[in-house]
Each structure stands twice: as structure tokens, then as C-alpha cells.
Motif scaffolding. Structure first.
Motif: not given
Length: 308
Positions: A44-56
Motif C-alpha cells: 500500500h505504500g509503493e508508488n504507482p509509477g514504479d508498478a507501471f515501469v515494472t509492467f512495461q
């Protein structure tokens, strides 16, 4: 007082072990709950941009892997196609070379055949000219042999006919055209071969010289022109009162007889006024006063047919 003190009962080893196990389970569950709680707190504390970068990044890796796999497949297909094309190209080239060799061989053979045909054609022409010269020479010899002969066509056959009978026939012919006849004037008389079922056959009379022959034919022509409706007949010559017509003319060679027939056909189709024979040759004349033409070959008749 001491006597009233009650001691706790001493637990057995098995009971103690069970108790320890339960304590450990409780402690383990607590640790797991604490761990999940901490992990949930980190998520819950992670940044959404980091998740998108990971997905990308994951998608890029998957696409790169897919592209590499497709490139490998395409390279394999391309190599297979190149190999097939190379094999087919080699086969086609081999076939082309074989066809080219065959064509060269056929060309050589064709040239050889054409050369042979040219040689044979020239030999044929030379042979044709040689045959024509031989035919002309034979015709000249036969014409020389026949220069004192006349033929009497349409003479009825007679059983057991003799030379004397034929001599009497010639004598009657001379008498009919008012010519003097002597046995020494006639050298020979004979019939030409004919079919057995024919009632008439040609008689050939050979005289001692060409003057007698010329006088006799001239008298016959004069009579025929002056008596167009009363031609010479067998009965006049003393042949059992037979009224079949008799024709007396120059004795022609087989070649000249053929040319005479063609000349008569020419005279009919091209309106020649005169067609006659003399000394074994054939002549035609377009009209009175024009020069005559001596026909010596069938090709000459064909040329005259082409003229207007």
C-alpha cells in the motif's frame, strides 16, 4: 502451615511437550500475521509509477522474447526457401544446359539435313534434265524411224489377216484419193497392239520414201476438207461394207501423240484456228496469216495457255 501447602502436580513429559508445541504454533501464527501485515503495509505504500515501469519492463521483455522467437522461425523458413530455390535453380540450370546442348545438336543435324536436301535437289534437277535429254533423243530417233510412216485408225479387225490384206487396204486408199500405187512404194504394213475385245485397231503403213507419204497425206487432207460430211469410211476401202469412219494421219511417237492431244485442247480453249502435224511434229496457228508455233513439250503448252 506448611502442612497445608499444596503443591501443583508435576506434569508428565508428554503433556509438557504438547504444551510447548502449542506455544510454538501460537508464536508462528503471530509471526506470519505480523509478516503479512508488514507486506501489506509496504504494498500500500509503493508508488504507482514504479508498478507501471515494472509492467512495461515485463512486457518489453516478453515482446523481445517473442520477436526473437519469430525471428528464429523466419530465419529458418528463409533458409529453407533459399535452399529450395537454390536446388531448383540448380536443376533448372542443368535442364537449360541440357536443352541448349540438345538444340545445338539438333541445329547441327538440321544444317546437315538441309545440306543433303540441297544436294539431292540439285541431283534431282540434273537427273530431270538428263531424263529430258534422253527422252528428246529417243523421241528424235523414233521420229526419224517414223518419218515415212502413216497410221490408219479405226480399221476393223479381220480374222487370219495377212500382210497381203493390209497391202490391199493401202492400195484401195491410194485408189480412193486418185494416186498411182505400186507394190514397191510400200515397205511394210502392220497393226499396232490393241485389246482383244476391241473391234478396230490402228494400221501403220511404212512407205519407201517421204515423198510418197507427203503426197498421200496431202490428198487425204484435200478430200476431207472438200467433203466435210462424207469422210473416209471403211466400206470405201473394201472392208465388208462397214461404215465406221477411217482416220489417216502422220504416225506420231508416243510423246508427240500426247502433245498433239494437248495442242488440240489448247486450240479449243484459246481459240486457235489451226492445229496439225507434219513430219512427226505438232503445230498450231492462231489465225490465218499469223506465224505458226511448233510445240515440242508439254511445258510449252502450259506457257501458251497462260498467254492471253
Amino acid at each position: 502451615m506448611l502442612g497445608n501447602v499444596q503443591r501443583s502436580p508435576i506434569k508428565s513429559k508428554s503433556a509438557q511437550s504438547a504444551s510447548d508445541t502449542d506455544s510454538l504454533s501460537v508464536a508462528s501464527d503471530g509471526v506470519q500475521r505480523a509478516s503479512r501485515s508488514k507486506r501489506n503495509k509496504r504494498t500500500h505504500g509503493e508508488n504507482p509509477g514504479d508498478a507501471f515501469v515494472t509492467f512495461q519492463a515485463e512486457m518489453r521483455d516478453m515482446f523481445i522474447a517473442f520477436t526473437a522467437k519469430q525471428d528464429t522461425r523466419f530465419d529458418a523458413i528463409e533458409n529453407r526457401i533459399k535452399s529450395e530455390l537454390k536446388s531448383q535453380s540448380s536443376d533448372l540450370r542443368s535442364s537449360y544446359l541440357n536443352i541448349e546442348k540438345s538444340m545445338e545438336f539438333m541445329s547441327v543435324q538440321l544444317t546437315s539435313v538441309e545440306t543433303k536436301i540441297t544436294i539431292l535437289e540439285q541431283e534431282r534437277k540434273d537427273m530431270a534434265r538428263c531424263i529430258t535429254r534422253l527422252e528428246d533423243k529417243i523421241d528424235s530417233i523414233e521420229r526419224e524411224s517414223n518419218k515415212t510412216c502413216v497410221e490408219i485408225r479405226g480399221v476393223p479387225k479381220k480374222q487370219r489377216e495377212t500382210k497381203k490384206d493390209l497391202s490391199q487396204l493401202i492400195q484401195n486408199s491410194f485408189k480412193f484419193v486418185e494416186l498411182d500405187f505400186e507394190p514397191t512404194l510400200l515397205r511394210d504394213a502392220y497393226r499396232l497392239p490393241s485389246k482383244q475385245d476391241q473391234a478396230v485397231a490402228t494400221v501403220v503403213a511404212e512407205f519407201s520414201n517421204t515423198f510418197i507419204k507427203a503426197d498421200f497425206l496431202t490428198k487425204i487432207k484435200i478430200y476431207n476438207r472438200s467433203h466435210p460430211r462424207d469422210q473416209l469410211k471403211a466400206s470405201i476401202l473394201g472392208l465388208n461394207d462397214v461404215n465406221s469412219p477411217i482416220y489417216i494421219s502422220d504416225h506420231l511417237t508416243p510423246k508427240m501423240r500426247r502433245i498433239h492431244y494437248l495442242a488440240r485442247e489448247l486450240a479449243k480453249s484459246k481459240e486457235y484456228a489451226f492445229c496439225w502435224t507434219s513430219n512427226g511434229r505438232v503445230y498450231v496457228r492462231k489465225s490465218e496469216g499469223q506465224p505458226y508455233v511448233c510445240i515440242k513439250s508439254e511445258s510449252q503448252v502450259d506457257e501458251l495457255k497462260k498467254n492471253k
